[in-house]
Design an enzyme around this catalytic site. Structure first.
Site, PDB file in Angstrom:
ATOM      1  N   ASP A   1      -8.781   5.580   9.999  1.00  0.00           N
ATOM      2  CA  ASP A   1      -9.399   4.392   9.415  1.00  0.00           C
ATOM      3  C   ASP A   1      -9.415   3.217  10.388  1.00  0.00           C
ATOM      4  OD1 ASP A   1     -10.368   3.778   6.520  1.00  0.00           O
ATOM      5  OD2 ASP A   1      -9.386   1.928   7.175  1.00  0.00           O
TER       6      ASP A   1
ATOM      7  N   GLU B   1      -9.059 -12.271  14.012  1.00  0.00           N
ATOM      8  CA  GLU B   1      -7.729 -12.465  13.381  1.00  0.00           C
ATOM      9  C   GLU B   1      -6.688 -11.741  14.231  1.00  0.00           C
ATOM     10  OE1 GLU B   1      -9.032 -10.627   9.677  1.00  0.00           O
ATOM     11  OE2 GLU B   1      -9.132 -12.589   8.756  1.00  0.00           O
TER      12      GLU B   1
ATOM     13  N   GLU C   1      -2.044 -15.258  10.313  1.00  0.00           N
ATOM     14  CA  GLU C   1      -2.366 -14.927   8.921  1.00  0.00           C
ATOM     15  C   GLU C   1      -1.093 -14.577   8.145  1.00  0.00           C
ATOM     16  OE1 GLU C   1      -5.353 -11.891   8.683  1.00  0.00           O
ATOM     17  OE2 GLU C   1      -4.982 -11.543   6.542  1.00  0.00           O
TER      18      GLU C   1
ATOM     19  N   CYS D   1      -0.727 -12.451   5.823  1.00  0.00           N
ATOM     20  CA  CYS D   1      -0.616 -10.986   5.733  1.00  0.00           C
ATOM     21  C   CYS D   1      -0.023 -10.388   7.007  1.00  0.00           C
ATOM     22  CB  CYS D   1      -1.985 -10.353   5.500  1.00  0.00           C
ATOM     23  SG  CYS D   1      -2.593 -10.594   3.829  1.00  0.00           S
TER      24      CYS D   1
ATOM     25  N   CYS E   1      -6.941 -11.214   0.461  1.00  0.00           N
ATOM     26  CA  CYS E   1      -5.878 -10.275   0.813  1.00  0.00           C
ATOM     27  C   CYS E   1      -4.492 -10.913   0.743  1.00  0.00           C
ATOM     28  CB  CYS E   1      -6.119  -9.679   2.194  1.00  0.00           C
ATOM     29  SG  CYS E   1      -6.103 -10.867   3.528  1.00  0.00           S
ATOM     30  N   CYS E   2      -4.376 -12.182   1.107  1.00  0.00           N
ATOM     31  CA  CYS E   2      -3.035 -12.761   1.253  1.00  0.00           C
ATOM     32  C   CYS E   2      -2.289 -12.983  -0.066  1.00  0.00           C
ATOM     33  CB  CYS E   2      -3.096 -14.058   2.066  1.00  0.00           C
ATOM     34  SG  CYS E   2      -3.653 -13.802   3.765  1.00  0.00           S
TER      35      CYS E   2
END
Lengths: 651, 651
Positions: free
Chosen positions: A188, A319, A335, A337, A415-416
């Site tokens: 992926d 990012e 970030e 995440c 996402c975060c």
């Protein structure tokens, strides 16, 4: 092959947190974040961009009409929510929450294809194109989050339905990917399936999941490049035309086989998720080469690419990591995440080798960037975590387009927030590790842990006002006396630790191994260990190769990095200088943002008022005025309106 | 309305430059740049991206087959070349060059439509769509450059062919644009036609050109916004989809009427071209409101938005200004063309009010950013002019994607090289201004100027080793004694000036007006004026509101700003500190890059070798080692391979 020693974290259900600092956050996740996210997933938050994530599953299950809406990885928001719910239920029953979660489980099961496949984007929007754009479309990433959620929910409830769903999906993936002819030799674009499959392997014992993880990891970066091949095969189409994910191979760490990657490159979250997966496989297979790969990445991050706040990712473009010693404070990405992923990586390394350097970094990321990521209302989040903000320039100078001076409600790419929720809900996992002879205490967090040692059920209690003070009292309860080593971490921010057992001071000099003080004895109920960690205000300096910190200092006390804010210090923070000999003083302010230590010290301010209009002047002596500077912990910044902030201050 | 006093620059043909510093550059333009550009325009430069600019005209003239190729403003490259040729021919005959230029004139004339229109992009690629996308497609911008070229070539040769072409085009434009019903009430996205039409007005005396200029300027920024209207009218199509030129009105200064624009916003080149046009009209029409508009923009730039190198435009996004006191040294844009435009603006203001502050800025831009823009081979150019470069980070951290650590060959958008050429070829215009009573000397450049004063033909000669030394000898030759004031500029970088006439020192205390020492007397042949400007090394400081310069110093001597380079000082320039009391010494190095003054001073270097691996350390005292720092003039940077460079150094 040398044997790799591992310890294991405790099960979440065996750790009960009751802590000065963290309990409030965990309750916030329980009472606000998870319910709020549930509303968001169901498009019931006024003024917020719709999520459509639950609806996508309903449409995929054939229960309602409509079209897919959202990001290609929209499914993962549901999975992360379910995972957080699992952790919450594991630590405290909540029948109503479990009922809602069971309905989500049922919905996911109904949306699963007969062959096991689950992905509402492909099912609804691009049927027939499954597995044609692994590079860009997060198909295995979404699968990974679903599997992580399944394992968490299964552990919490003992219910196997979602675990079965996950296994059927994983088995299907195993039938599609692998080295055998006819299968896809790929992986992926966004790592996540790897660490998820390892959790599924641990939950089920099924070897094929371990083998598949190893395949995904080892296949990555081989030549010819898989993403290039699939790109050509599908007719050179792009899902994200503006990001060149195919040409920039380091972006998704496909530029080299993982064993040859000497530095942390590309998208920061992907890198640390990958590293966590490698560490999982290294621990399980005792593969020294994989462990070495982890160590190389770790070393590169912590010695060259890590912000003092535990942030990683120096630039908004991709990012991503940039280069060694490039850690700009203002244009940084960092970030939330990515710091969570760094915690995953650190935590796994800590199980392989119980060295306090891993816990130091874990703690740094946790107490600074990760907590900073969420406001105390549980509804506002930072995605990007700068170390220096000049709000006037945000929106004006476009190098700051990604930087927000205040936490934002919810993100188009959300996402975060759910990542923060699942981390905090599972915080109990990070405090202790055990093996047959030793209990490691990595973090100092109030509460109790149940541990089976030396044939006895042992409870270890922590009472502490940490992180504000460095004193921790540990109490042992045990059915019967038990012999084991209690290994107490001595954090790097403390320059002196004292330990006494039942009032008797120990000489720990010879008993410190890898940053842990080891107390080996037969423990009985009522034994009390008192750990006193000095917690001075540290004046931190950056490596001389760091351009962004040279000539500057940052204050740290305990795990907290501090910052100057405009709310306390007025505008133009760049004019503030800290004399070298100025003595900082920490003081607890109970009414400030829920109570926190602030640090005050005599500083100087470059005088500006009599400069005049000229932009540049010759031979002008710079003079300063005395100034009392007030620092607050970094995590608490941006809670008092829009203002300037800086972590690093001129010395 | 208060009368606006103006002086006039000398005609280029009346100024002969023979200068230590500039002659070499001007000969470079003549011998290398213009011939090389001619090859480029004709696609004869190996390995360079084809220009196709001449070929576009040939196709438009119906003389060859093919399609338009290049930027929408490709025509302007031919015009800028022709303009530079005009200036070269005006100062020195060159029959062969004139023959080539005449052919270009003929070609342009043949490509002109019967109605007067000239634009090969629209003629070849989008016939029928003329004047439908003024916002993005530079139609009037290209017209402006053609007109500027025509005026220059006419002045140089006296030939009227290209002037007639320009007038027919301008008359056609006048028939299309204006306040009258049926005409377009609009203006160009990129200002340039304004200052061009004013030149055409001065060359022909035709009032309609002045009126049209005024219309373009006054129309700008009125509500409803013209660019929005034309965007909707043409069906909301974009020429540059990635840049939102329509929504971002400040980008092209259409956010407010020009009289209401208090700060310099948007694309820097457009802003200064516009300001130059406003100054032209203000001078001509004695409109105090327009002059006030110029003064506001000027003040905002020079007191808040100007780099010490004379660069403007703080960010790559939109090649634009950002906000007050935002002047980052590393992510800066500071396009060479923008500094050239700033010189245009300053020069016009200087004719309106002979104040040395205008000449100071003009000189700052000229001797630093503009000269830095071109290598001494005449074939490599900087488009972006950073004040701090870390080459390792270029290409790695994408905030530096626009920054090149070495001069580049030719650009896809090749605006800067021909702009440098036309500026240097016309440098003679910038040295003097005159009115009936006064001769102003703005720049100290060796050579001779012919001036008609008090009924006599007067020649003023300058002999000087400027800019390396501050002594200038001026000599007067005149047919008969002539009474006039000689006003000698006293630059702001000099802290003391002495003037003697024929060996007799003058007391100039009372005779300094607006930064010019005025010597009023009857001059006769052989009079010799000796001006001695002190030229100390200045330690420059930035305004305390400038985040990028605080705690730092830059060295300047005479008009030159200096910089540290890796070639002289090794890597990691950020580790160098200049003690406050360190005495800089300037020394001429005849063999360094053609000869230049370098500045040496005792400095310190933060020691890094015994730091170790840790990225952050507590309570580490920073210590330094003595170090001899060597500065070179900024214009000469990046001529010795790839290396670090910085203008501002820690103090």
């Amino acid at each position: 092959m040398k044997h790799i020693q591992t310890v294991k974290p405790l099960k979440l259900q065996d750790v009960h947190i009751q802590d000065t600092f963290w309990s409030e956050y965990i309750e916030l996740v329980r009472d606000v974040v998870v319910p709020y996210q549930w509303e968001a997933l169901n498009d019931r938050v006024p003024d917020a961009e719709p999520s459509h994530a639950i609806r996508n599953f309903q449409i995929a299950a054939g229960e309602t009409e409509g079209e897919f809406y959202g990001m290609v990885f929209q499914d993962s928001d549901v999975a992360k929510w379910l995972e957080a719910v699992g952790y919450l239920l594991e630590t405290k029953p909540d029948p109503e929450l479990e009922r809602v979660a069971d309905e989500v489980v049922d919905l996911i099961a109904r949306a699963q294809r007969s062959d096991g496949y689950i992905n509402t984007f492909y099912t609804l929007k691009e049927p027939g194109k499954e597995w044609t754009n692994l590079c860009e479309c997060h198909e295995l990433y979404c699968a990974g989050h679903l599997i992580e959620a399944a394992v968490a929910y299964y552990h919490a409830t003992g219910k196997t339905k979602i675990l079965d769903v996950a296994c059927r999906f994983a088995d299907y993936i195993d039938s599609v990917f692998g080295p055998e002819p006819g299968k896809i030799q790929g992986y992926d674009g966004h790592q996540e399936i790897e660490l998820a499959l390892m959790k599924l392997y641990h939950a089920t014992g099924k070897k094929s999941y371990l083998q598949l993880t190893r395949f995904f990891l080892e296949e990555r970066g081989k030549e010819p490049n898989f993403f290039q091949l699939e790109y050509e095969k599908r007719g050179k189409t792009h899902h994200w035309p503006t990001l060149d994910m195919i040409a920039d191979r380091a972006y998704n760490q496909s530029h080299l086989p993982i064993r040859e990657q000497d530095s942390a490159e590309g998208h920061a979250v992907r890198l640390v998720y990958m590293a966590a997966g490698i560490a999982d496989v290294a621990a399980e297979t005792e593969d020294q080469g994989l462990l070495e790969a982890c160590r190389k990445l770790w070393k590169n991050i912590v010695t060259r690419r890590l912000y003092i706040t535990g942030g990683i990712g120096s630039m908004a473009h991709g990012e991503a990591f940039s280069l060694d010693y490039d850690l700009p404070n203002d244009t940084v990405y960092a970030e939330t995440c990515a710091s969570i992923g760094l915690i995953f990586f650190a935590h796994r390394m800590l199980q392989i080798e119980a060295k306090s350097e891993y816990a130091d970094v874990l703690e740094r990321a946790l107490y600074n960037t990760v907590v900073a990521g969420m406001a105390k209302d549980g509804k506002h989040f930072f995605y990007v975590n700068p170390l220096e903000v000049w709000p006037d320039a945000c929106g004006k100078n476009h190098i700051y387009d990604h930087v927000k001076p205040v936490r934002q409600g919810w993100f188009g790419c959300a996402c975060c927030p759910p990542n923060v929720a699942r981390l905090l809900a599972s915080l109990g996992q990070y405090i202790y590790s055990v093996n047959s002879r030793t209990v490691y205490t990595h973090l100092y967090v109030g509460g109790k842990a149940n541990i089976s040692m030396d044939g006895s059920n042992v409870t270890i209690g922590q009472r502490t006002n940490f992180p504000w003070e460095g004193e921790v009292t540990l109490e042992i309860e045990t059915e019967s006396p038990a012999s084991f080593t209690l290994a107490l971490r001595l954090p790097s921010w403390s320059d002196g630790a004292e330990i006494s057992v039942n009032g008797q001071k120990l000489d720990i000099t010879g008993s410190i191994v890898d940053g842990y003080a080891r107390i080996d004895r037969e423990w009985k109920s009522g034994d009390q260990i008192r750990l006193t960690l000095s917690m001075p205000v540290l004046r931190m300096k950056g490596h001389p190769l760091l351009r962004s910190t040279i000539g500057k200092t940052a204050l740290q006390r305990g795990p907290f990095v501090y910052c100057l804010e405009e709310a306390d210090n007025g505008k133009h923070l760049h004019q503030i200088k800290l004399p070298r000999d100025s003595q900082p003083e920490a003081a607890f302010e109970p009414h400030l943002l829920g109570g926190m230590n602030v640090i005050r010290l005599a500083a100087e301010r470059i005088a500006a008022d009599d400069w005049g209009m000229e932009l540049y002047k010759a031979n002008q002596s710079e003079y300063t005025r005395p100034f009392q500077a007030t620092f607050i912990p970094y995590y608490a910044w941006a809670n008092r309106g829009v203002g300037e902030m800086t972590v690093w201050v001129k010395e």
